[in-house]
Design an enzyme around this catalytic site. Structure first.
Site, PDB file in Angstrom:
ATOM      1  N   SER A 213      39.276  38.483  46.710  1.00  0.00           N
ATOM      2  CA  SER A 213      38.025  37.984  46.134  1.00  0.00           C
ATOM      3  C   SER A 213      37.930  36.464  46.094  1.00  0.00           C
ATOM      4  CB  SER A 213      37.848  38.550  44.729  1.00  0.00           C
ATOM      5  OG  SER A 213      38.954  38.212  43.918  1.00  0.00           O
ATOM      6  N   HIS A 241      34.972  43.880  47.244  1.00  0.00           N
ATOM      7  CA  HIS A 241      34.209  42.914  48.050  1.00  0.00           C
ATOM      8  C   HIS A 241      34.051  43.360  49.501  1.00  0.00           C
ATOM      9  CE1 HIS A 241      33.632  39.693  45.128  1.00  0.00           C
ATOM     10  NE2 HIS A 241      34.773  40.119  44.622  1.00  0.00           N
ATOM     11  N   LYS A 272      28.099  44.794  44.132  1.00  0.00           N
ATOM     12  CA  LYS A 272      28.234  43.649  45.036  1.00  0.00           C
ATOM     13  C   LYS A 272      27.431  43.951  46.315  1.00  0.00           C
ATOM     14  CE  LYS A 272      32.645  42.792  42.787  1.00  0.00           C
ATOM     15  NZ  LYS A 272      32.108  42.102  41.616  1.00  0.00           N
TER      16      LYS A 272
HETATM   17  C1  PLP Z   1      38.622  42.607  43.809  1.00  0.00           C
HETATM   18  C2  PLP Z   1      37.773  42.982  42.628  1.00  0.00           C
HETATM   19  N1  PLP Z   1      37.992  44.170  42.045  1.00  0.00           N
HETATM   20  C3  PLP Z   1      37.245  44.574  40.995  1.00  0.00           C
HETATM   21  C4  PLP Z   1      36.235  43.784  40.477  1.00  0.00           C
HETATM   22  C5  PLP Z   1      35.440  44.252  39.309  1.00  0.00           C
HETATM   23  O1  PLP Z   1      34.203  44.757  39.721  1.00  0.00           O
HETATM   24  P1  PLP Z   1      32.984  44.853  38.723  1.00  0.00           P
HETATM   25  O2  PLP Z   1      32.311  43.531  38.711  1.00  0.00           O
HETATM   26  O3  PLP Z   1      32.129  45.956  39.258  1.00  0.00           O
HETATM   27  O4  PLP Z   1      33.553  45.200  37.377  1.00  0.00           O
HETATM   28  C6  PLP Z   1      35.976  42.544  41.063  1.00  0.00           C
HETATM   29  C7  PLP Z   1      34.895  41.709  40.520  1.00  0.00           C
HETATM   30  O5  PLP Z   1      34.514  40.698  40.998  1.00  0.00           O
HETATM   31  C8  PLP Z   1      36.770  42.134  42.159  1.00  0.00           C
HETATM   32  O6  PLP Z   1      36.577  40.947  42.729  1.00  0.00           O
END
Ligand code: PLP
Length: 434
Positions: A213, A241, A272
């Protein structure tokens, strides 16, 4: 007045006192506020955050002169709206129809009164889209990782986790009680050196983000699959992502490598590349049944609002019908990366719609963000603790809905602003690792 009152010391009202972690947080809060960085952190959006957005500086800014200018129209280069489906007329119409029929919430958890037919339809559609047998949804991607890891990994298990994995994985693993072995970012050698020392029968997992991310690079899934085969390990991939941002039609990292059948569990986010909110876990029918009845986020937390489920279903249909959306996204990211690199700026190993620009110092990151904002370009600054202290960066998130003219306007503005800050003449950065 109570005569005994003075016999006791004053009750401590400062929560940070007595907690090293909170003192660290307090220091960071003071740093941001005192140095006026809050004007680009937590900026306020007025209306829909699509290709364009109306945005003002954060209201915590003490220098009122800039805020007095009010909202500014900006092009959005900081949104997770990778496929550009947020606000798509078909998505909005589907959500509106569901809103009228089901209301804003089901007022319950999935296991009891929180399941409507839209949840089941969405889970079927997601499983088919991602190339897995079954799928379960949660209230966020964060909740999905917490729920899946605390349910499937346990004391006695060994979990190999990439050092740049998302915080939700780190937190989920803490809940699991498993023995966590962090490996060097994307290093197969580092993974293998741990696997080699473990008995073949030992229950073990390799966990990785599909797309990282902060750096925007992609996991070496073929390499991980080969190691997991040799050493008898389960594979969990967090595709937050990559869903609707990587692979054919946006089917994610496993589909990009053609390795869906080798990944035991795929988790991800629905907010996303997909135009909603929530998270999911996909896997075999047997694994997903375990999660339906054995994961806390499913049992103890309210289910997705039906209008969101309806909008997501429509989003998946559009992705399947229109592969050109993902083609446009990849054109946009490749064009931007090439343009940024040609200025001599460092995009690290980005190979996805997440494009970092490594900066020499915190201050410059915030200054560049602010200058770009004033030029009508929205990007996010990223610093510690999201990344290590010597790896502060601007992070660009590319969307399929950006036009060629938008990309050129961005590159133009970046060129002007980075020259103002002498970034293009900056000496090579010290890469001391995270
Ligand atoms: C790699 C990763 N996993 C999980 C999440 C969490 O997702 P959510 O925003 O739907 O809680 C994010 C959030 O940016 C993320 O970057």
């Amino acid at each position: 007045m109570d005569p005994t009152r003075n016999a006791f010391p004053e009750k401590n009202r400062n929560l940070a006192v007595g907690s090293a972690r909170l003192q660290e947080v307090q220091k960071a809060v003071h740093y941001y506020v005192d140095n006026h960085h809050c004007d680009v952190i937590g900026r306020v959006f007025h209306g829909m955050p699509g290709r364009e957005a109306r945005v003002s500086f954060s209201p915590t800014r003490r220098d009122v002169r800039l805020n007095a200018e009010g909202p500014r129209d900006v092009l959005h280069f900081g949104s997770y709206n990778y496929s550009g489906l947020n606000g798509h007329p078909r998505v909005v119409a589907a959500a509106e129809a569901a809103l009228r029929r089901y209301g804003t919430t089901v007022s319950g958890v999935r296991l009891l009164n929180g399941t409507c037919e839209l949840h089941l339809e969405l889970e079927r559609a997601l499983a088919e889209f991602l190339g897995f047998e079954d799928c379960v949804t949660y209230s966020s991607g964060y909740a999905a990782n917490l729920s899946v890891l605390s349910a499937l990994c346990a004391e006695g298990d060994v979990v190999l986790s990439d050092m740049l994995n998302h915080q939700s994985i780190i937190d989920g693993l803490k809940l699991s009680g498993a023995d966590i072995r962090t490996y060097r970012h994307k290093s197969l050698r580092s993974i293998e050196s741990t696997l080699k020392k473990l008995p073949y029968e030992q229950r073990k997992f390799i966990i990785t983000d599909g797309v990282f991310s902060m750096d925007g690079d992609v996991a070496d899934l073929p390499g991980i699959v080969a190691l997991a085969e040799s050493y008898n390990a389960f594979i969990l991939v967090d595709d937050a992502h990559a869903t609707a941002a990587m692979g054919p039609n946006g089917r994610g990292t496993p589909a990009y490598f053609g390795l869906q059948s080798q990944v035991d569990v795929l988790t991800g986010s629905l907010s996303k590349g997909l135009p909603g909110i929530g998270g999911f876990a996909a896997g075999s029918k047997a694994t997903i049944d375990l999660l339906r009845f054995g994961s806390n986020g499913y049992i103890f937390s309210a289910s997705l609002p039906p209008p969101i489920a309806a909008g997501l279903l429509e989003g998946i249909r559009i992705l399947q019908e229109q592969p050109e959306l993902q083609e446009r996204l990849h054109h946009n990211e490749n064009y931007l990366r090439a343009g940024i690199r040609s200025m001599g700026l460092d995009c690290m190993n980005s190979e996805s719609p997440i494009i970092p620009i490594l900066m020499p110092a915190y201050e410059k990151t915030f200054e560049l963000t602010r200058l770009l904002h004033l030029e009508g370009i929205y990007v996010n600054p990223v610093g510690y603790p999201a990344v290590s202290k010597n790896r502060t960066r601007l992070r660009i998130n590319v969307s399929a809905n950006l036009t060629q003219a938008d990309l050129d306007r961005f590159l133009d503005a970046l060129d002007r602003c980075s020259r103002k800050l002498n970034l293009q003449d900056a000496p090579p950065l010290q890469q001391t690792g995270t």
